[in-house]
Write a protein that holds these residues in place. Structure first.
Motif, short mmCIF file in Angstrom:
data_model
loop_
_atom_site.label_atom_id
_atom_site.label_comp_id
_atom_site.label_asym_id
_atom_site.label_seq_id
_atom_site.Cartn_x
_atom_site.Cartn_y
_atom_site.Cartn_z
N THR A 47 0.82 -1.10 0.03
CA THR A 47 -0.04 0.09 0.04
C THR A 47 0.85 1.20 -0.03
O THR A 47 0.51 2.21 -0.70
N LEU A 48 1.81 1.33 0.51
CA LEU A 48 2.90 2.44 0.75
C LEU A 48 3.42 2.65 -0.70
O LEU A 48 3.66 3.79 -0.98
N ARG A 51 0.93 4.06 -3.06
CA ARG A 51 0.59 5.34 -2.54
C ARG A 51 1.41 6.20 -3.11
O ARG A 51 1.27 7.43 -3.78
N ASP A 60 -3.43 10.69 -6.47
CA ASP A 60 -4.19 10.86 -5.06
C ASP A 60 -4.97 11.85 -4.89
O ASP A 60 -5.79 11.46 -4.05
N PRO A 66 -9.35 9.18 0.64
CA PRO A 66 -7.99 8.47 0.73
C PRO A 66 -7.75 7.71 1.72
O PRO A 66 -7.42 6.30 1.59
N PRO A 67 -8.13 7.85 2.89
CA PRO A 67 -7.81 6.88 4.13
C PRO A 67 -8.72 5.70 4.06
O PRO A 67 -8.19 4.38 4.24
N TYR A 70 -6.79 3.50 0.98
CA TYR A 70 -5.66 2.96 1.43
C TYR A 70 -5.92 2.10 2.48
O TYR A 70 -5.45 1.00 2.55
N LEU A 73 -7.16 -0.99 0.39
CA LEU A 73 -6.15 -1.43 -0.22
C LEU A 73 -5.20 -2.11 0.65
O LEU A 73 -4.61 -3.35 0.27
N THR A 74 -4.87 -1.85 1.64
CA THR A 74 -3.89 -2.73 2.78
C THR A 74 -4.75 -3.86 3.10
O THR A 74 -3.87 -5.03 3.13
#
Length: 90
Positions: A47-48, A51, A60, A66-67, A70, A73-74
């Motif tokens: 994820t990082l 991002r 982005d 976004p939170p 992400y 996605l994580t």
């Protein structure tokens, strides 16, 4: 009839809880870590990377939340890593 159905459901749910299989663990520097922790950390790392790629491509700023994106996605990458690790996929 409902009692029989509940008994069958309880039996099927407890099949995986027999205790005969060992927990999937990985030796790291002499200590055993559960495999799911490694998959969760892998999900965070992926994820990082994604991002950083999205920020570099300037995508982005167009994400709706976004939170939440992400976080999902994580979780998705962690589950995908677990499925590959356990042999279900691949």
């Amino acid at each position: 009839m409902i009692r029989l159905f509940l008994a069958v459901v309880a039996a099927l749910c407890s099949v995986g809880c027999t205790g005969t299989a060992r927990a999937p663990s990985v030796p790291v520097f002499g200590s055993f870590f559960p495999a799911w922790i490694i998959c969760a950390v892998g999900g965070v790392v992926v994820t990082l990377i994604v991002r950083a790629l999205l920020i570099r491509l300037r995508l982005d700023e167009h994400l709706p939340a976004p939170p939440l994106v992400y976080l999902c996605l994580t979780i998705g990458c962690g589950i995908l890593g677990w499925l590959v690790w356990s042999g279900v996929i691949g």
